[in-house]
Motif scaffolding. Sequence first.
Motif, PDB file in Angstrom:
ATOM      1  N   LEU A 148       0.842  -1.246  -0.127  1.00 25.83           N
ATOM      2  CA  LEU A 148       0.160  -0.001  -0.199  1.00 25.83           C
ATOM      3  C   LEU A 148       0.898   1.293  -0.050  1.00 25.83           C
ATOM      4  CD1 LEU A 148      -2.838  -1.119   2.658  1.00 25.83           C
ATOM      5  CD2 LEU A 148      -2.754  -1.338   0.124  1.00 25.83           C
ATOM      6  N   GLU A 155      -5.294   8.620   2.665  1.00 20.29           N
ATOM      7  CA  GLU A 155      -5.905   7.529   1.926  1.00 20.29           C
ATOM      8  C   GLU A 155      -5.929   6.079   2.683  1.00 20.29           C
ATOM      9  OE1 GLU A 155      -4.129   7.875  -1.844  1.00 20.29           O
ATOM     10  OE2 GLU A 155      -4.954  10.036  -2.092  1.00 20.29           O
ATOM     11  N   LEU A 159      -9.041   3.962   3.190  1.00 19.18           N
ATOM     12  CA  LEU A 159      -9.450   2.712   2.986  1.00 19.18           C
ATOM     13  C   LEU A 159      -9.646   1.573   4.288  1.00 19.18           C
ATOM     14  CD1 LEU A 159      -8.992   0.078   1.087  1.00 19.18           C
ATOM     15  CD2 LEU A 159      -6.743   0.371   1.333  1.00 19.18           C
ATOM     16  N   VAL A 186     -11.475   8.394  -2.258  1.00 24.23           N
ATOM     17  CA  VAL A 186     -11.982   7.130  -2.513  1.00 24.23           C
ATOM     18  C   VAL A 186     -11.608   7.001  -3.927  1.00 24.23           C
ATOM     19  CG1 VAL A 186     -13.844   5.817  -3.054  1.00 24.23           C
ATOM     20  CG2 VAL A 186     -13.788   6.679  -0.974  1.00 24.23           C
ATOM     21  N   ILE A 189      -7.720   6.080  -4.529  1.00 28.42           N
ATOM     22  CA  ILE A 189      -7.638   4.852  -3.885  1.00 28.42           C
ATOM     23  C   ILE A 189      -7.668   3.963  -4.859  1.00 28.42           C
ATOM     24  CG2 ILE A 189      -7.958   2.703  -2.232  1.00 28.42           C
ATOM     25  CD1 ILE A 189      -8.448   5.613  -0.140  1.00 28.42           C
ATOM     26  N   ARG A 198     -16.118  -0.820  -3.622  1.00 28.91           N
ATOM     27  CA  ARG A 198     -15.745  -1.141  -2.193  1.00 28.91           C
ATOM     28  C   ARG A 198     -15.827  -2.627  -1.880  1.00 28.91           C
ATOM     29  NH1 ARG A 198     -17.482   4.092  -1.305  1.00 28.91           N
ATOM     30  NH2 ARG A 198     -17.173   4.566   0.756  1.00 28.91           N
ATOM     31  N   ALA A 201     -12.234  -3.219  -1.915  1.00 27.22           N
ATOM     32  CA  ALA A 201     -11.498  -2.408  -0.979  1.00 27.22           C
ATOM     33  C   ALA A 201     -11.617  -3.213   0.055  1.00 27.22           C
ATOM     34  CB  ALA A 201     -11.973  -0.987  -0.936  1.00 27.22           C
ATOM     35  N   ALA A 205      -8.675  -4.471   2.313  1.00 28.76           N
ATOM     36  CA  ALA A 205      -8.244  -4.085   3.652  1.00 28.76           C
ATOM     37  C   ALA A 205      -7.919  -4.968   4.678  1.00 28.76           C
ATOM     38  CB  ALA A 205      -9.601  -3.147   4.298  1.00 28.76           C
TER      39      ALA A 205
END
Length: 220
Positions: A148, A155, A159, A186, A189, A198, A201, A205
């Motif tokens: 990352l 950011e 996230l 967003v 990212i 998402r 995402a 995460a």
Amino acid sequence: MTGFRLILTSRGIEVVGEAADGVQAVAEAERLRPDVVLMDVRMPNLDGLEAAERVLRLLPHCRVLVLTTFDLDRYVYAALAAGASGFLLKDVTAAHLTAAVRLVNTGDALLAPSISRRLVERYATAREAGRTDTSYGPAAATAVHLDLAPLPPRELEVLTLMGRGLSNTELAEALTLSEATVKTHVARIFAKLALRDRAQAVVLAYETGLVAPGGSSVEN
């Protein structure tokens, strides 16, 4: 799907076609090239999850909302694995259905915090057992982005909160930012990490350890 057609058309959403089974759904989607597809899980000839995956291979910019009468983890997991942008039960209200179609059409994903938590917990269980499923769509798509480093601290924070299932409105409140600023974060990212939405995402995460099982963040 006739009932859904009536709901959507009465609320200003154009319905360009319908399909009786999964095979027809894929063919009609390829022919009509809709912005959003409502896909039932249980259909003859080809189930909705496989049909959704085929539609998204043919039409990468299309958004799929999966509908089912069964609120089971395996359906949530499989729908997101297929690349779906949302998961709804068939008893969804007319207002919620309409809002969901409009939401995913903007490029967002309909991923409620409760579903996010269940997704993370499932990954946690798989990882602890040493059997993380690398064939799972979003995870496979983001596996090369486990570093990352391209993300600045703000950011990373965004996230992390997305990984907990927060919406843009909730992110704005939590970070004391405007929704416009949150949307910018967003978008950056997604662009930097080549994320679709998402759903990916949330997976990322967890995979990177930003969010721990149960939805808590991890201090590095």
